[in-house]
Design a protein around this motif. Structure first.
Motif, short mmCIF file in Angstrom:
data_model
loop_
_atom_site.label_atom_id
_atom_site.label_comp_id
_atom_site.label_asym_id
_atom_site.label_seq_id
_atom_site.Cartn_x
_atom_site.Cartn_y
_atom_site.Cartn_z
N HIS A 1 -3.70 0.07 4.22
CA HIS A 1 -3.70 1.34 3.50
C HIS A 1 -3.84 2.50 4.47
O HIS A 1 -3.22 3.55 4.30
CB HIS A 1 -4.83 1.37 2.46
CG HIS A 1 -4.96 2.68 1.76
ND1 HIS A 1 -3.94 3.23 1.01
CD2 HIS A 1 -5.98 3.59 1.71
CE1 HIS A 1 -4.33 4.39 0.52
NE2 HIS A 1 -5.55 4.64 0.94
N LYS B 1 0.81 -1.23 0.00
CA LYS B 1 0.00 0.00 0.00
C LYS B 1 0.84 1.27 0.00
O LYS B 1 0.46 2.28 -0.59
CB LYS B 1 -0.95 0.00 1.20
CG LYS B 1 -2.02 -1.07 1.18
CD LYS B 1 -3.01 -0.86 0.05
CE LYS B 1 -4.18 -1.83 0.13
NZ LYS B 1 -5.17 -1.62 -0.96
N GLY C 1 -7.13 3.76 -1.91
CA GLY C 1 -6.16 2.71 -1.68
C GLY C 1 -6.12 1.60 -2.70
O GLY C 1 -5.20 0.78 -2.70
#
Length: 383
Positions: A113, A85, A187
């Motif tokens: 994320h 992420k 994300g």
């Protein structure tokens, strides 16, 4: 891809006010993504903050135990914050700075994320709001604490099932209300254009590195690249630089409890068109996976297109299979994978048995399992 469309998928189905904001974002992204100064700054943080390049590890013990193809692991779990992420977060926050944003919002499911976003916002001293489903907050309490420790405000979302879809709903509503000074740092490769293309751009560093690494160590391309698929960011990142290599199989692995690409139908979700799981009333269906990051009723539009055209394959494994893979990799390779990544490991072990010893599988190990240890402990205790 043209104007955010991958065949019939993607696009931007949003209110007019939000479309104005997205047009500005598209213009900024197109302006900066190939700008040498922007690239130089991104590369600096990729090396000195994220810790890239990360290794492509030969899973020798797993390969010997399973038999068949060689299994390599692309080690996104070794990135700062523990998952893929952060690649996308650094790219987007550098874009947000250039656009003059004074507030960052994000959604999160598994929390990785959210942690990555909170981490970057702490470093760049930008206020950060993270929307997270109440159900996900309960099963990922450690990541919630991490986000708060890093200075983020974590907002529980109680609407719907209190999961990832509902967190995305809340974040999009926030953006509509506060777009003048807010940057939505999304994300995954979901949402209206340009979000899917933007996230893919920053995550494609995964396959850029993996391709060079496998050619260096094996002298040839892999037989298959395998990645788990929820919203689809780690998978599209792992696939990106192999898409034009038609002899490389691209395989996305879903949870059987949320089989978007194996059972979904084309529909509009969160402002874009993709394969979606719908209930009998035509609304997004409730989903559940032991891996919070895969608990989403849709999928990125490019994945939908790759599925429709046959360029990529999408399969499903059960939560029990993923849990066994979680334990297997931990015990024989000394690597505790995220439950999301464990889905990809579970399928790769099946696939390897059907291939020859000169075949190669790259599994994108998208995250580490620290965040899941308490959850797995409780699951095992309850058996």
């Amino acid at each position: 891809m043209t104007n955010g469309l991958f065949g019939e998928f993607g696009g931007s189905y949003v209110p007019e006010d939000l479309q104005v904001v997205l047009n500005q974002l598209t213009e900024a992204f197109e302006t900066y993504k190939d700008d040498p100064e922007f690239q130089s700054e991104f590369n600096y943080y990729a090396k000195n903050f994220i810790g890239r390049d990360n290794p492509l590890t030969f899973a020798k013990n797993l390969t010997e135990k399973i038999g068949g193809a060689k299994i390599y692991l692309k080690r996104e779990d070794l990135n700062h914050t523990g998952a893929h992420k952060i690649n996308n977060v650094i790219g987007q926050i550098l874009l947000a700075k250039r656009m003059g944003a004074t507030r960052i919002i994000a959604e999160t499911g598994a929390g990785q994320h959210g942690v990555a976003t909170a981490t970057a916002c702490a470093m760049f001293n930008i206020p950060c709001i993270i929307y997270m489903g109440k159900t996900d907050m309960e099963r990922q309490a450690l990541n919630v604490f991490r986000m708060e420790l890093l200075g983020a405000e974590v907002v529980p979302v109680t609407a719907g099932q209190g999961r990832l879809k509902d967190a995305v709903d809340a974040a999009l509503n926030d953006l509509i209300e506060n777009y003048a000074h807010t940057f939505y740092l999304i994300g995954s490769v979901v949402g209206p254009h340009p979000f899917p293309s933007m996230v893919k751009h920053f995550q494609s560093i995964i396959s850029e590195e993996a391709k060079a690494q496998i050619l260096e160590v094996e002298g040839k391309l892999p037989t298959a690249v395998v990645a788990c698929a929820g919203g689809g960011s780690n998978a599209i990142g792992a696939f990106a630089h192999f898409i034009d290599d038609e002899n490389v199989r691209l395989i996305g692995v879903e949870p059987k409890e949320a089989p978007t690409l194996t059972e979904g139908v084309p529909a509009v979700l969160h402002g874009f068109k993709c394969f979606t799981l719908l209930d009998e009333d035509g609304n997004p269906a409730p989903t559940y996976s032991i891996a919070a990051g895969l608990d989403y009723p849709g999928i990125g539009p490019e994945h939908s297109y790759l599925k429709q055209t046959g360029r990529a394959e999408y399969v499903a494994v059960t939560g029990d299979e993923a849990l066994e893979a979680f334990k297997l990799l931990s015990r024989i390779e000394g690597i505790i994978p995220a439950l999301e990544s464990s889905h990809a490991i579970a399928y790769a072990t099946k696939l390897a048995k059907d291939l020859d010893s000169d075949d190669i599988i790259i599994v994108n190990l998208s995250g580490r399992g620290d965040k899941d240890v308490d959850q797995v402990f409780e699951m095992e205790k309850g058996k």
